[in-house]
Design an enzyme around this catalytic site. Structure first.
Site, short mmCIF file in Angstrom:
data_model
loop_
_atom_site.label_atom_id
_atom_site.label_comp_id
_atom_site.label_asym_id
_atom_site.label_seq_id
_atom_site.Cartn_x
_atom_site.Cartn_y
_atom_site.Cartn_z
N HIS A 219 0.82 -1.21 0.00
CA HIS A 219 0.00 0.00 0.00
C HIS A 219 0.85 1.26 0.00
O HIS A 219 0.67 2.17 -0.81
CB HIS A 219 -0.91 -0.04 1.22
CG HIS A 219 -2.01 0.97 1.24
ND1 HIS A 219 -1.83 2.24 1.73
CD2 HIS A 219 -3.30 0.89 0.85
CE1 HIS A 219 -2.98 2.91 1.64
NE2 HIS A 219 -3.88 2.11 1.10
N ASN B 197 -13.63 4.55 2.01
CA ASN B 197 -14.35 3.80 1.00
C ASN B 197 -15.60 3.17 1.58
O ASN B 197 -15.64 2.79 2.75
CB ASN B 197 -13.45 2.72 0.41
CG ASN B 197 -12.15 3.29 -0.09
OD1 ASN B 197 -12.12 4.29 -0.79
ND2 ASN B 197 -11.04 2.66 0.29
#
Length: 415
Positions: free
Chosen positions: A109, A202
């Site tokens: 990430h 999200n």
């Protein structure tokens, strides 16, 4: 977040395509090997966000040279070809005995985030960041399971980044509940003239999760929501948004650097956020004496308006516009404009926020972490649960997805 949806993978004429990824899933991961040809040149061609944000015109004015961006994340693979020479010695707050520099990334990430900011894209191949002249200061806070158990580690990371020369901090992580420790660290950053950028979050499998994540909700922070596919000018369906949203940036089909020298495609507000952090770096490099408050004012005052006219809760001030932020003349401000404009934040660990239906969040059973047997870029973080003993039924900390619901496409590793 209990189930994992894998993307369908198709390959035609030596190119990998994604099919069937549900953007609303909080934990969608797919990996496909690219057979046959090396794809570094295709990686460059796939970086549609560079054209969308007029990066090449922006680089005529600034490349971010001289600016240090702290990437508070899962670490950064400093040996990736697109990041060689771009990464400064950082710190690993997860496993300091094994890795003191933060330059190892077991998740991927942080490497993807770092290259979207400052990838060098040498020899006209590979990932090129929005601010290729900037340097990355890696600060690892996420463990191998892509989560942090204590918000104090994020607070320590913010302070460490400030104390070690960062003038922009990227936080592609977040959770549901406010942390006073992180809030104090963010105030420390503001007092030291540092721009802080964070993702709005999200859409998760919890249908009651509608609020922008923390620390993006903290007043003064540039909260970044995600835009959909090229040319749609629509909010990505997986992006959380709300009154705290400040700016938007591309969030889907982004090609990112993968630890070990390869590439993959990602999506999520985690990866929209570094595009805004990169834009802030361009402004800081062009105007080195400009205060953080005025850098932020430039970014929001020159954004490309989307949705209804003016600022709105879906797009904030609009899509970040690096060229206009570098060129346009704006009046000076004495204080961070987001401090005055930000709505009041009422949530806390002891008083869970409510969604639009009035249902308290955080008082139910803890949300399980996402699971996958493949590298997972949509990392998880655990919220600050100080005082949460007053909430009945809580037996563990709340795990929240960070960064990006990810569709991963694996190109052949560069030699």
């Amino acid at each position: 977040m209990g189930s994992i949806a894998l993307t369908s993978l198709a390959r035609a004429a030596g190119r990998v395509l994604v099919a069937g990824l549900s953007a609303a899933l909080a934990c969608a991961v797919g990996v496909g090997a690219a057979p046959g040809v090396a794809a570094a040149d295709q990686v460059r061609a796939d970086q549609w966000q560079l054209a969308a944000l007029d990066a090449r015109d922006a680089w005529k004015l600034s490349t971010g040279k001289g600016v240090v961006v702290a990437v508070v994340d899962s670490g950064v693979d400093a040996k990736h070809p697109d990041l060689v020479g771009q990464v400064l010695p950082g710190i690993d707050l997860v496993d300091p005995g094994a890795n003191d520099s933060g330059a190892v990334d077991p998740v991927g990430h942080g490497t993807t985030v770092a290259a979207l900011i400052a990838g060098s894209g040498k020899d006209s191949v590979g990932v090129e960041g929005i601010a290729p002249g900037a340097k990355i200061l890696p600060i690892r806070v996420l463990d191998k399971a892509n989560k942090y158990n204590d918000p104090d580690i994020v607070a320590r990371a913010v302070r460490w980044g400030v104390d070690h020369g960062a003038t922009v901090i990227n936080l592609s992580l977040g959770g549901a509940l406010r942390s006073e420790a992180i809030a104090e660290a963010l105030r420390y950053a503001a007092a030291h003239d540092v721009v802080v950028v964070a993702c709005t979050g999200n859409v998760a499998t919890d249908p009651n999760t509608h609020q922008v994540w923390y620390p993006a909700r903290e007043p003064g922070v540039i909260a970044v929501a995600g835009l959909g596919a090229r040319g749609t000018e629509a909010l990505w369906s997986g992006s959380l948004t709300g009154p705290e949203t400040v700016l938007t940036a591309p969030a889907v089909n982004l090609t990112g650097a993968r630890p070990g020298g390869g590439y993959w495609q990602v999506q999520g507000t985690s990866f929209a956020t570094p595009l805004v952090a990169g834009a802030a770096s361009l402004v800081r490099a062009r105007y080195p004496r400009m205060s953080a408050a005025n850098v932020i004012n430039r970014l929001i005052g020159t954004a490309r308006d989307l949705g209804v006219a003016g600022r709105d809760d879906r797009f904030g001030y609009g899509e970040v516009n690096p060229v206009a932020a570098l060129r346009n003349n704006l009046g000076e401000v004495a204080a961070n404009p987001l401090m005055a404009a930000a709505p009041a934040v009422t949530s806390s660990a002891s008083e869970p926020a409510e969604d639009g239906t009035g249902t308290p969040r955080g008082g139910a059973a803890p949300m399980p972490a996402g699971e996958s047997d493949v590298p997972q870029l949509e990392t998880t973080a655990e919220d600050d649960r100080a005082g949460a003993s007053t909430v009945a039924g809580l037996t563990a900390m709340l795990l929240i997805l960070i960064g990006g619901s990810v569709g991963v496409l694996l190109h052949r590793r560069r030699s």
